[in-house]
Scaffold this motif. Structure first.
Motif, PDB file in Angstrom:
ATOM      1  N   ASP A  19       0.891  -1.258   0.198  1.00 44.04           N
ATOM      2  CA  ASP A  19       0.078  -0.020   0.022  1.00 44.04           C
ATOM      3  C   ASP A  19       0.862   1.298   0.105  1.00 44.04           C
ATOM      4  OD1 ASP A  19       1.071  -0.771   2.585  1.00 44.04           O
ATOM      5  OD2 ASP A  19      -1.159  -0.580   3.524  1.00 44.04           O
ATOM      6  N   THR A  20       1.849   1.248   0.769  1.00 49.83           N
ATOM      7  CA  THR A  20       2.873   2.256   0.750  1.00 49.83           C
ATOM      8  C   THR A  20       3.469   2.373  -0.620  1.00 49.83           C
ATOM      9  OG1 THR A  20       3.300   2.248   3.087  1.00 49.83           O
ATOM     10  CG2 THR A  20       4.851   3.514   1.751  1.00 49.83           C
ATOM     11  N   SER A  21       3.926   1.286  -1.126  1.00 52.08           N
ATOM     12  CA  SER A  21       4.358   1.413  -2.472  1.00 52.08           C
ATOM     13  C   SER A  21       3.820   2.252  -3.369  1.00 52.08           C
ATOM     14  CB  SER A  21       4.768   0.051  -3.093  1.00 52.08           C
ATOM     15  OG  SER A  21       5.868  -0.717  -2.224  1.00 52.08           O
ATOM     16  N   ARG A  22       2.267   1.773  -3.607  1.00 49.05           N
ATOM     17  CA  ARG A  22       1.647   2.443  -4.499  1.00 49.05           C
ATOM     18  C   ARG A  22       1.235   3.763  -4.494  1.00 49.05           C
ATOM     19  NH1 ARG A  22      -3.888   0.093  -4.765  1.00 49.05           N
ATOM     20  NH2 ARG A  22      -3.875   0.061  -7.167  1.00 49.05           N
ATOM     21  N   GLN A  23       1.289   4.167  -2.965  1.00 47.87           N
ATOM     22  CA  GLN A  23       0.937   5.721  -2.835  1.00 47.87           C
ATOM     23  C   GLN A  23       2.438   6.663  -3.300  1.00 47.87           C
ATOM     24  OE1 GLN A  23       0.586   5.110   1.392  1.00 47.87           O
ATOM     25  NE2 GLN A  23      -1.506   4.903   1.400  1.00 47.87           N
ATOM     26  N   LEU A  24       3.495   5.666  -3.025  1.00 46.26           N
ATOM     27  CA  LEU A  24       4.854   6.511  -3.213  1.00 46.26           C
ATOM     28  C   LEU A  24       4.808   6.618  -4.876  1.00 46.26           C
ATOM     29  CD1 LEU A  24       7.170   5.169  -0.622  1.00 46.26           C
ATOM     30  CD2 LEU A  24       6.366   7.449  -0.782  1.00 46.26           C
ATOM     31  N   LYS A  25       4.605   5.398  -5.463  1.00 47.40           N
ATOM     32  CA  LYS A  25       4.697   5.396  -6.981  1.00 47.40           C
ATOM     33  C   LYS A  25       3.969   6.499  -7.599  1.00 47.40           C
ATOM     34  CE  LYS A  25       4.313   2.441 -11.178  1.00 47.40           C
ATOM     35  NZ  LYS A  25       5.408   2.872 -11.404  1.00 47.40           N
ATOM     36  N   LEU A  26       2.786   6.790  -6.974  1.00 48.82           N
ATOM     37  CA  LEU A  26       1.653   7.874  -7.589  1.00 48.82           C
ATOM     38  C   LEU A  26       2.040   9.167  -7.386  1.00 48.82           C
ATOM     39  CD1 LEU A  26      -1.259   8.439  -8.394  1.00 48.82           C
ATOM     40  CD2 LEU A  26      -2.268   8.646  -6.432  1.00 48.82           C
ATOM     41  N   LEU A  27       2.809   9.488  -6.086  1.00 57.95           N
ATOM     42  CA  LEU A  27       3.099  10.685  -5.825  1.00 57.95           C
ATOM     43  C   LEU A  27       4.591  11.219  -6.106  1.00 57.95           C
ATOM     44  CD1 LEU A  27       1.551  10.928  -2.274  1.00 57.95           C
ATOM     45  CD2 LEU A  27       0.707  11.869  -4.375  1.00 57.95           C
ATOM     46  N   SER A  28       5.387  10.178  -6.348  1.00 58.77           N
ATOM     47  CA  SER A  28       7.117  10.431  -6.625  1.00 58.77           C
ATOM     48  C   SER A  28       7.232  10.058  -8.056  1.00 58.77           C
ATOM     49  CB  SER A  28       7.763   9.542  -5.593  1.00 58.77           C
ATOM     50  OG  SER A  28       7.798   8.279  -6.042  1.00 58.77           O
ATOM     51  N   GLY A  29       6.520   9.201  -8.706  1.00 58.62           N
ATOM     52  CA  GLY A  29       6.646   8.870  -9.939  1.00 58.62           C
ATOM     53  C   GLY A  29       7.992   8.013 -10.337  1.00 58.62           C
ATOM     54  N   ARG A  30       8.423   7.359  -9.067  1.00 59.14           N
ATOM     55  CA  ARG A  30       9.512   6.362  -8.923  1.00 59.14           C
ATOM     56  C   ARG A  30       8.867   5.031  -9.190  1.00 59.14           C
ATOM     57  NH1 ARG A  30      11.599  10.391 -10.472  1.00 59.14           N
ATOM     58  NH2 ARG A  30      13.212  11.603  -9.671  1.00 59.14           N
ATOM     59  N   ASP A  31       9.856   4.044  -9.649  1.00 63.71           N
ATOM     60  CA  ASP A  31       9.424   2.592  -9.846  1.00 63.71           C
ATOM     61  C   ASP A  31       9.249   2.269  -8.484  1.00 63.71           C
ATOM     62  OD1 ASP A  31       8.701   0.407 -10.980  1.00 63.71           O
ATOM     63  OD2 ASP A  31      10.782  -0.100 -11.765  1.00 63.71           O
ATOM     64  N   THR A  32       8.496   1.066  -8.254  1.00 63.08           N
ATOM     65  CA  THR A  32       8.203   0.454  -7.151  1.00 63.08           C
ATOM     66  C   THR A  32       8.100  -1.113  -7.346  1.00 63.08           C
ATOM     67  OG1 THR A  32       5.919   0.819  -6.970  1.00 63.08           O
ATOM     68  CG2 THR A  32       7.273   2.361  -5.637  1.00 63.08           C
ATOM     69  N   LEU A  33       8.643  -1.904  -6.677  1.00 60.93           N
ATOM     70  CA  LEU A  33       8.505  -3.399  -6.940  1.00 60.93           C
ATOM     71  C   LEU A  33       7.098  -3.691  -6.869  1.00 60.93           C
ATOM     72  CD1 LEU A  33      10.333  -5.708  -7.512  1.00 60.93           C
ATOM     73  CD2 LEU A  33      10.098  -6.292  -5.131  1.00 60.93           C
ATOM     74  N   PHE A  34       6.126  -3.135  -6.089  1.00 58.21           N
ATOM     75  CA  PHE A  34       4.695  -3.751  -5.877  1.00 58.21           C
ATOM     76  C   PHE A  34       3.944  -2.630  -6.475  1.00 58.21           C
ATOM     77  CE2 PHE A  34       7.199  -5.673  -2.217  1.00 58.21           C
ATOM     78  CZ  PHE A  34       7.126  -6.771  -2.915  1.00 58.21           C
ATOM     79  N   THR A  35       2.999  -2.586  -7.291  1.00 61.62           N
ATOM     80  CA  THR A  35       2.245  -1.715  -8.085  1.00 61.62           C
ATOM     81  C   THR A  35       0.539  -1.978  -8.080  1.00 61.62           C
ATOM     82  OG1 THR A  35       2.535  -2.852  -9.963  1.00 61.62           O
ATOM     83  CG2 THR A  35       3.957  -1.069  -9.621  1.00 61.62           C
TER      84      THR A  35
END
Length: 325
Positions: A131-147
């Motif tokens: 859940d943190t990964s999805r939030q950070l991908k949305l707000l930072s634009g960086r790649d996360t392992l879990f989407t």
């Protein structure tokens, strides 16, 4: 003529009652709570969220309602990623036990996402709870392992445990869960890594990201989530305490509760200006797992941890760089 007619009526009535009973028996129960849309609009409409830097986000405010209660049990804010998938931005639980998710504090998450977008290279990958990964991908634009929405663990109050399957189906439907067996497999490995001994856990994290530059982000709430998934490895409890301005008094209350309930260390999470949550651990049986090394506990700090390098801290979030293979 009357008796045969009466018999037919009784038989018909009996069959009707049996049919009605079977209908009630097999009819799916409704979920114990529902998400009710309260308001929707662009980020500027929700000034309390402080998302002005993301003006294109469309945000929906929901209240979680239980039929027997007049007031909501939680308030959630949802946004959509570029693919249209809904993402939980913020959730405030208004009852003692969390419902649906652990509380998310955007005042900590937003500056963390901003710092990541400035300092983490675009070719790097970020690990964190799904859940943190999805939030950070949305707000930072960086790649996360879990989407994807992975829904693990299912977070429900103890009094709804017998309706867990029903709640899980409802949550997956509301959040538009898409099956991703490979991502689920990797997330299980991630949960194993955090709940393993430090050397083995760090090695598992490195294997997940391969040769890429990688960072892992953790938060005190992850302790509770990891314990729900790996209860044989993490013995945990939590309790909320009021903030009165007396720091020494708070520390005394927390330590007293810890000793009375058989735990030997704790970490704190700020919930609001008026309350704090203490997570209590019992490490006497299972030892200190990787995740416990990555968070500030009563007698230790992540800065002292050698296996991973602390590179940033924002509120309750700790950011580590995973060493290269």
């Amino acid at each position: 003529k009357i008796l045969p007619s009466l018999g037919v009526i009784l038989v018909t009535g009996g069959l009707f009652l049996i049919g009605w009973f079977l209908y009630l028996w097999f009819k799916p129960l409704p979920p114990p709570y529902t998400y009710q849309l309260v308001e929707e609009g662009v980020a500027a409409k929700f000034s309390n969220l402080q998302l002005e830097a993301w003006p294109d986000l469309t945000i929906s405010k929901y209240e979680l309602h239980v039929p027997s209660l007049d007031k909501p049990v939680a308030v959630a804010y949802r946004a959509n990623d570029p693919t249209g998938a809904p993402i939980l931005l913020s959730l405030e639980n208004l009852v003692s036990e969390p419902v649906g998710a652990m509380s998310v504090n955007l005042s900590e998450l937003i500056p963390l996402a901003t710092d990541i977008s400035k300092h983490v290279p675009k070719e790097a990958v970020i690990l964190g709870w799904w859940d943190t990964s999805r939030q950070l991908k949305l707000l930072s634009g960086r790649d996360t392992l879990f989407t994807s929405y992975l829904g693990k663990p299912l977070i429900v109050p103890s009094y709804w445990k017998d309706r867990s399957e029903l709640i899980e189906r409802y949550e997956r439907q509301f959040w538009g869960a898409r099956e991703s067996p490979e991502e689920q497999r990797k997330f299980e490995i991630f949960a194993d890594a955090l709940s393993s001994d430090p050397s083995k856990g760090v090695e598992m994290l490195r294997e997940l990201v391969g040769s890429r530059e990688a960072y892992v982000i953790v938060h005190p709430a992850d302790l509770y989530k990891a314990a729900l998934m790996r209860p044989d490895r993490i013995d945990i409890a939590f309790k909320d305490f009021p903030l009165t301005g007396n720091v020494h008094g708070l520390a005394g209350q927390v330590k007293a509760w810890m000793k009375e309930n058989g735990y030997n260390t704790y970490t704190l999470q700020s919930l609001s200006e008026t309350s704090v949550r203490a997570y209590f651990l019992n490490e006497s049986q299972t030892g200190k797992v990787l995740l416990a090394h990555m968070l500030p506990l009563m007698n230790s700090t992540p800065i002292e941890f050698q296996a991973l390098q602390v590179v940033h801290k924002q509120g309750g979030y700790w950011v580590f760089k995973i060493p290269s293979a």
